[in-house]
Design an enzyme around this catalytic site. Structure first.
Site, PDB file in Angstrom:
ATOM      1  CG  HIS A 156      -2.071  -0.974   1.096  1.00 28.20           C
ATOM      2  ND1 HIS A 156      -2.574  -1.452  -0.081  1.00 28.20           N
ATOM      3  CD2 HIS A 156      -2.789  -1.587   2.076  1.00 28.20           C
ATOM      4  CE1 HIS A 156      -3.548  -2.294   0.150  1.00 28.20           C
ATOM      5  NE2 HIS A 156      -3.704  -2.420   1.445  1.00 28.20           N
ATOM      6  CG  HIS A 230      -7.914  -0.208   2.268  1.00 33.09           C
ATOM      7  ND1 HIS A 230      -8.556  -0.869   3.272  1.00 33.09           N
ATOM      8  CD2 HIS A 230      -6.960  -1.036   1.821  1.00 33.09           C
ATOM      9  CE1 HIS A 230      -7.991  -2.044   3.444  1.00 33.09           C
ATOM     10  NE2 HIS A 230      -7.023  -2.191   2.568  1.00 33.09           N
ATOM     11  CD  GLU A 365      -8.412  -3.482  -0.389  1.00 41.49           C
ATOM     12  OE1 GLU A 365      -8.711  -4.380   0.442  1.00 41.49           O
ATOM     13  OE2 GLU A 365      -7.225  -3.233  -0.722  1.00 41.49           O
TER      14      GLU A 365
HETATM   15  C1  GLA Z   1      -5.494  -5.136   1.942  1.00 36.62           C
HETATM   16  C2  GLA Z   1      -4.597  -6.316   1.955  1.00 36.62           C
HETATM   17  C3  GLA Z   1      -4.759  -7.064   3.244  1.00 36.62           C
HETATM   18  C4  GLA Z   1      -4.503  -6.149   4.392  1.00 36.62           C
HETATM   19  C5  GLA Z   1      -5.381  -4.944   4.277  1.00 36.62           C
HETATM   20  C6  GLA Z   1      -5.059  -3.891   5.293  1.00 36.62           C
HETATM   21  O1  GLA Z   1      -6.797  -5.484   1.907  1.00 36.62           O
HETATM   22  O2  GLA Z   1      -4.886  -7.155   0.878  1.00 36.62           O
HETATM   23  O3  GLA Z   1      -3.843  -8.113   3.282  1.00 36.62           O
HETATM   24  O4  GLA Z   1      -3.171  -5.778   4.402  1.00 36.62           O
HETATM   25  O5  GLA Z   1      -5.191  -4.358   3.050  1.00 36.62           O
HETATM   26  O6  GLA Z   1      -4.714  -4.302   6.457  1.00 36.62           O
END
Ligand code: GLA
Length: 404
Positions: A156, A230, A365
């Site tokens: 991220h 997110h 997402e």
């Molecule tokens: C995304 C990732 C997950 C986790 C979340 C946040 O969804 O795919 O593995 O890291 O972000 O915690």
């Protein structure tokens, strides 16, 4: 997401374009997708309200910079709170089938908790959403090393991703919508990424109960971009999300190996717990004996929506919470969606009077594939100078009569 060589017009003009676009190119059904109804979604018991925007302080960062909170409401009482810290959606209130309003997103009601410990609740994600193996990729013969902030991998956008940046913000009001335009300049070398990236994200809350989000970026050097939103949802306003009924019109996922890095293959969902082409409760198969579920500690996988990038807005998912009758539809022009069932939530985080227990929220997402910079078989996320990155996500809120 699409990448094209043209300059994008100013916000007001901009949203006009979006409207035009939405009506002009209503999304073609993706595989297994039902025709998308025009947004006449009714929200039971909603009282006539007016579009409104309120601006208030959300506190200060440690370096003294002021942080703002924008409270947007549409004519049906749908309310959205957004802060320019990380572009975070801190509150999203919609009515249920009986007209009872509730906050359907996880998060906090103060800045300090977001700064201190935020598992990306409601944030804009970038420069690159999801994982990049070993935090490393090569472009034009140069290898770039990013932070490895998720075990051995990059997640991220790094330690100081877009979720932790202070964005500039401008609000706007139109006939049928209110919104805020967030902008950010991510300098060359930010978190290890090449190129100065100029980013603009528009949140537009309409009277037809849609939150329309557009992500636009340009660069002065070859770089990689994969932006998303997110938010963690719980359409019941509390409890776990295992009885939420989910549909994802995808017939393939990208399976993962250790560290949730894609293997590079595409896996058919037929006969697996990943088949959400017909709506089913999220919890129905989540504990099945399945290698991918084990690796993900549940659902934490990239579902393929398109064979190749284009600007078509398609369904990414539809979720019904059967007791309240709340419905969330997610649409996007991106090629995939990460479905995450809140597996890392463990009751240690509390916010807005709630304790965020295991699987008390889910995320959808929209994105390009994880680790695409290292996967030649995946659609490219490379952005060149002179090109414009643009992607769209729509959250559409409605209700469905509940079974009494
Ligand atoms: C995304 C990732 C997950 C986790 C979340 C946040 O969804 O795919 O593995 O890291 O972000 O915690």
């Amino acid at each position: 997401m699409k990448i094209f060589k043209r300059w994008t017009p100013a916000p007001l003009l901009y949203s006009a374009c979006i409207c035009l676009q939405l009506t002009a190119c209503s999304p073609a059904p993706a595989p297994g997708n039902a025709a998308i109804p025009t947004p006449t979604a009714t929200l039971a018991g909603t009282t006539a309200m007016t579009l409104s925007i309120q601006h208030q302080s959300f506190g200060q960062l440690a370096d003294g910079r002021e942080v703002s909170l924008y409270k947007l409401t549409n004519a049906n009482g749908v309310a959205l709170d957004v802060t320019n810290y990380g572009g975070i959606i801190t509150r999203l209130v919609t009515p249920d089938a009986k007209g009872q309003f509730a906050d359907i997103v996880l998060g906090y009601d103060n800045l300090a908790q977001y700064v201190e410990n935020n598992p990306y609740f409601g944030a804009i994600i970038g420069r690159y959403g999801n994982r990049i193996a070993a935090g490393k990729f090569a472009l034009n013969g140069t290898t770039y090393q990013l932070a490895t902030n998720d075990g051995a991998n990059h997640l991220h956008g790094g330690v100081q991703g877009f979720d932790k940046k202070l964005w500039d913000a401008k609000t706007f009001q139109q006939q049928d919508a209110v919104g805020v335009v967030l902008s950010l300049v991510s300098p060359d070398g930010d978190q290890g990424y090449p190129g100065t990236l100029k980013v603009e994200v528009t949140y537009r809350l309409t009277n037809s109960n849609e939150l329309q989000m557009t992500f636009v970026a340009t660069t002065d050097k070859t770089t990689v971009v994969n932006l998303t939103q997110h938010s963690y949802f719980n359409l019941a306003g509390g409890g776990d999300i295992l009885s939420h009924e989910l549909m994802i019109p995808a017939d393939r996922i990208t399976p993962v190996g250790a560290g949730l890095i894609p293997t590079g293959e595409l896996q058919d969902v037929t006969g697996t717990p990943f088949d959400f082409r017909s709506a089913k409760a999220i919890g129905r198969d989540i504990a099945a004996e399945d290698a991918q579920l084990k690796l993900g500690l549940g659902y934490d996988h990239n579902f393929v929506l398109k064979n190749s990038p284009d600007s078509q807005l398609v369904f990414a998912g539809r979720v019904l919470e059967p007791n309240s009758g709340r419905v969330l539809e997610v649409l996007t022009d991106d090629i995939a969606v990460q479905f995450y069932s809140g597996n890392f939530l463990d009751g240690t985080l509390t916010g807005k009077g709630q304790t965020y227990r295991h699987r008390s929220g889910f995320c959808l997402e929209p994105q390009h594939f994880p680790d695409a910079p290292n996967q030649p078989g995946f659609a490219s996320t490379v952005l060149e100078p002179g090109q414009t990155y643009q992607s769209r996500i729509v959250y559409r809120f409605s209700t469905q009569a509940t079974k009494e």
